[in-house]
Structure formats: structure tokens, C-alpha cells
Design an enzyme around this catalytic site. Structure first.
Site, mmCIF file in Angstrom:
data_model
loop_
_atom_site.group_PDB
_atom_site.id
_atom_site.type_symbol
_atom_site.label_atom_id
_atom_site.label_comp_id
_atom_site.label_asym_id
_atom_site.label_seq_id
_atom_site.Cartn_x
_atom_site.Cartn_y
_atom_site.Cartn_z
ATOM 1 N N LYS A 102 14.557 -46.110 -79.772
ATOM 2 C CA LYS A 102 13.763 -45.637 -80.916
ATOM 3 C C LYS A 102 14.662 -44.931 -81.918
ATOM 4 C CE LYS A 102 13.931 -40.984 -79.959
ATOM 5 N NZ LYS A 102 14.690 -40.049 -80.768
ATOM 6 N N ASP A 143 9.935 -37.494 -75.381
ATOM 7 C CA ASP A 143 9.868 -38.803 -76.041
ATOM 8 C C ASP A 143 9.240 -39.890 -75.171
ATOM 9 O OD1 ASP A 143 11.088 -37.979 -78.369
ATOM 10 O OD2 ASP A 143 13.108 -38.503 -77.683
HETATM 11 O O1 C5P Z 1 11.640 -32.802 -73.587
HETATM 12 P P1 C5P Z 1 13.096 -33.068 -73.485
HETATM 13 O O2 C5P Z 1 13.604 -33.028 -72.076
HETATM 14 O O3 C5P Z 1 13.518 -34.286 -74.206
HETATM 15 O O4 C5P Z 1 13.808 -31.858 -74.250
HETATM 16 C C1 C5P Z 1 15.165 -31.540 -74.087
HETATM 17 C C2 C5P Z 1 15.430 -30.138 -74.651
HETATM 18 O O5 C5P Z 1 15.230 -30.130 -76.059
HETATM 19 C C3 C5P Z 1 14.472 -29.079 -74.131
HETATM 20 O O6 C5P Z 1 14.958 -28.479 -72.950
HETATM 21 C C4 C5P Z 1 14.412 -28.081 -75.265
HETATM 22 O O7 C5P Z 1 15.519 -27.205 -75.210
HETATM 23 C C5 C5P Z 1 14.592 -28.946 -76.495
HETATM 24 N N1 C5P Z 1 13.294 -29.288 -77.158
HETATM 25 C C6 C5P Z 1 12.627 -28.334 -77.889
HETATM 26 N N2 C5P Z 1 11.455 -28.666 -78.509
HETATM 27 C C7 C5P Z 1 10.957 -29.913 -78.411
HETATM 28 C C8 C5P Z 1 11.638 -30.913 -77.677
HETATM 29 C C9 C5P Z 1 12.812 -30.554 -77.064
HETATM 30 O O8 C5P Z 1 13.069 -27.178 -78.000
HETATM 31 N N3 C5P Z 1 9.808 -30.222 -79.037
#
Ligand code: C5P
Length: 304
Positions: A10, A135
Site C-alpha cells: 500500500k 495497517d
Molecule cells: O500499529 P503498529 O504496530 O503499526 O504501530 C507501530 C508503532 O507506531 C506504534 O508502536 C506506535 O509507536 C506508532 N503509532 C502511533 N500511532 C498510530 C500508529 C502507530 O503512535 N496511529
């Protein structure tokens, strides 16, 4: 029984940070888009155990892998004790803002549900998906979608089309957490108000009026920490791209070109840089779902 589904990448047409949430995540609004660059996955039924292999030795195939974690979550939810042999041919660069690992996890949840003949409610799969990563839920339906909340609450939008895209990654590995941790304070000091409902048409018009108007709030910290990403953007602008933006938390930059010739010229000009460079195009929701027909059973048909 076996399945060999693709697992697509994506890009984010836009990504706006609306504030910082009590749970430490950031409230965001993003327009996601599947493109036709993909990994290839293979799922073969097995007696017991999950065995994951990958053609790229840099990919961890242990319990930390999102595919493995997806399989375990599904077993825990359903009590299923069947196993699977899973093989991943990795083509999408990792930790690159292209959602490669998230797409793999979503495809694994769909494929294993079919392979193990499980009856899992869509809302449960969405819950497992968002547990695995912000995602992941988007990859249950693909095409163009808007994500709010952590980015995991996704809604389909009318497909946006771009034929001549170029993805460029200068080989910088960007940790997502570090980028979110370095956002400018004006983006994080506001209370994280979820601004839904808002008009999808307005979001679309703002982005795609007479010219592309793309924005990614994660670019500022990413470019400050990794100036090479800024150089990639600059180079692509010089090469006549109609629009250039970093995808997700980077470091991949995508460029929209107006013709095949302009894109080919840019790709040629970049061939000496050593940067990873891939031509691609947008993948509509119906194309995405058609590619996953065997495993998705259309359980996520948007009209349902
Ligand atoms: O959800 P995901 O594992 O992809 O997120 C990775 C990191 O990105 C999280 O641990 C967080 O620190 C940050 N993040 C965030 N806000 C979001 C998505 C991700 O702060 N909406």
C-alpha cells in the site's frame, strides 16, 4: 488443500495526525491505496504446527513474525489445532512504509480461516487484524480506503486511479515508533478528537482537485532524522513527477507521473543511484478482491 495468494503493498495518499491519544498512539486520518507490487505467499495444510519459511534470510520466521502471530491468534480465538506450512516470497521492502508485513498478516488471517475451514465473524477478524498492526485491517478489502483511529478503523472510498507510479526506497530503514516519537508538538498537543463523521467527497476533492495535493504529517520528523528521504523527493521532483510523497512512516517515496515515457525517463535517471526502484500502478478494490477470491470468500464485500 493449498493456496497461493499474492500479498500486495500500500501507499498513503494522505496521512494527517489529529493528536495524541491516551493509549500512546496517535489519532490519525489517512487515505490508503493498494498498489500492484506484491509478495507471494503459499499456505499448505499440515497436521499440526505452524512452519514458516521465507526466501529472504533477513525475514525472521519465528514467533515474532506477524504471519506467525496471526496464525497463533486465530488458533487461540477458535481453539483450532490444525497446522500449516507457510512460505513467503518477499518482494516488498521491509520497514519501508509500504505495509508489507501488515498485508502478509491480513492475507494469513484470511487464508488460514479458509484452510482450516473456520467460521470467524468479520468483526473478530478485524479485531485480530488491528491487534497485529494499525495497517492490517485495510488489507482485508484493499483498493482505496480511509483509516481513522490508529488507522485501523477503515472505510472504503471510491477508487483513486494512477497508472504511472514509481516507488523509490534509498535503503534507509525507518523505525515507525521513532518517527511518531519525533512529531512536532503542535501536532501532538491537541486533544485527539476523532473528527468523524466527515465527508469522504470533501477529503477526496481536497486531495485531487485540479492537481494532486498530497500530505503526510510523518514527513517532517522522517526527513529531519533521515535527510536522504528529502533528497529522493527532490530528485523525483526534478524528474518531472506530478506529485511526490513519502508513504506511511517511510522511507519509501512514491511519485505520480503523467505518462509512461516520463516515468521511464525518471527510472532510467535513477538507475545509477542504487536505490530500490519499482514501477507500479494503483490496484482497485475489485482487482484486489479478485486476486484474493479463493481465500477471502468475499466475506468482506463492501456492500455487506
Ligand atoms: O500499529 P503498529 O504496530 O503499526 O504501530 C507501530 C508503532 O507506531 C506504534 O508502536 C506506535 O509507536 C506508532 N503509532 C502511533 N500511532 C498510530 C500508529 C502507530 O503512535 N496511529
Amino acid at each position: 488443500m493449498s493456496f497461493e495468494p499474492p500479498s500486495f503493498a500500500k501507499i498513503n495518499w494522505t496521512l494527517e495526525i489529529l493528536g495524541r491519544r491516551a493509549d500512546g498512539y496517535h489519532e490519525l486520518r489517512t487515505i490508503l491505496q493498494t498498489v500492484d507490487v506484491c509478495d507471494q505467499m503459499q499456505f499448505v495444510a499440515a497436521e499440526s504446527n505452524i512452519a514458516l519459511t521465507c526466501d529472504n534470510p533477513a525475514v525472521p520466521c519465528d514467533a515474532t513474525n506477524l504471519i506467525y502471530r496471526a496464525a497463533v491468534l486465530l488458533q487461540e480465538l477458535t481453539g483450532c489445532d490444525k497446522g500449516a506450512k507457510i512460505h513467503l516470497q518477499k518482494r516488498i521492502p521491509m520497514g519501508a512504509g509500504l505495509g508489507g508485513g501488515s498485508g502478509n498478516a491480513a492475507v494469513a488471517l484470511l487464508a488460514l480461516t479458509q484452510l482450516w475451514e473456520l467460521d470467524v465473524a468479520p468483526r473478530d477478524l478485524f479485531r485480530l487484524g488491528s491487534q497485529l498492526g494499525s495497517d492490517v485491517p485495510f488489507f482485508f478489502f484493499g483498493g482505496t480506503g480511509i483509516g481513522i483511529g490508529r488507522g485501523d478503523e477503515v472505510y472504503p472510498m471510491a477508487d483513486i486511479t494512477a497508472e504511472y507510479l514509481l516507488l523509490v526506497n534509498p535503503g534507509v530503514h525507518v523505525p515507525t515508533r521513532e518517527i511518531y516519537g519525533n512529531l512536532p508538538s503542535e501536532l501532538t498537543s491537541t486533544p485527539a478528537v476523532n473528527k468523524m463523521p466527515f465527508s469522504l467527497e470533501a477529503a477526496y476533492a481536497r486531495m485531487r482537485g485540479t492537481r494532486w495535493n498530497l500530505r503526510n504529517d510523518l514527513e517532517r520528523p522522517a526527513l529531519a532524522l533521515y535527510p536522504l528521504i528529502g533528497q529522493v523527493k527532490e530528485r523525483l521532483r526534478e524528474l518531472q513527477a506530478a506529485a511526490v510523497l513519502m508513504s506511511g512512516s517511510g522511507a519509501t517515496v512514491f511519485a505520480v507521473f503523467e505518462s509512461e515515457a516520463a516515468r521511464a525517463q525518471a527510472q532510467q535517471a535513477l538507475s545509477e543511484t542504487g536505490w530500490w526502484c519499482a514501477t507500479t500502478r494503483t490496484l482497485s478494490r475489485s482487482e484486489y478482491q479478485a486476486a484474493l477470491t479463493r481465500i477471502s470468500d468475499f466475506r468482506f464485500r463492501i456492500s455487506d
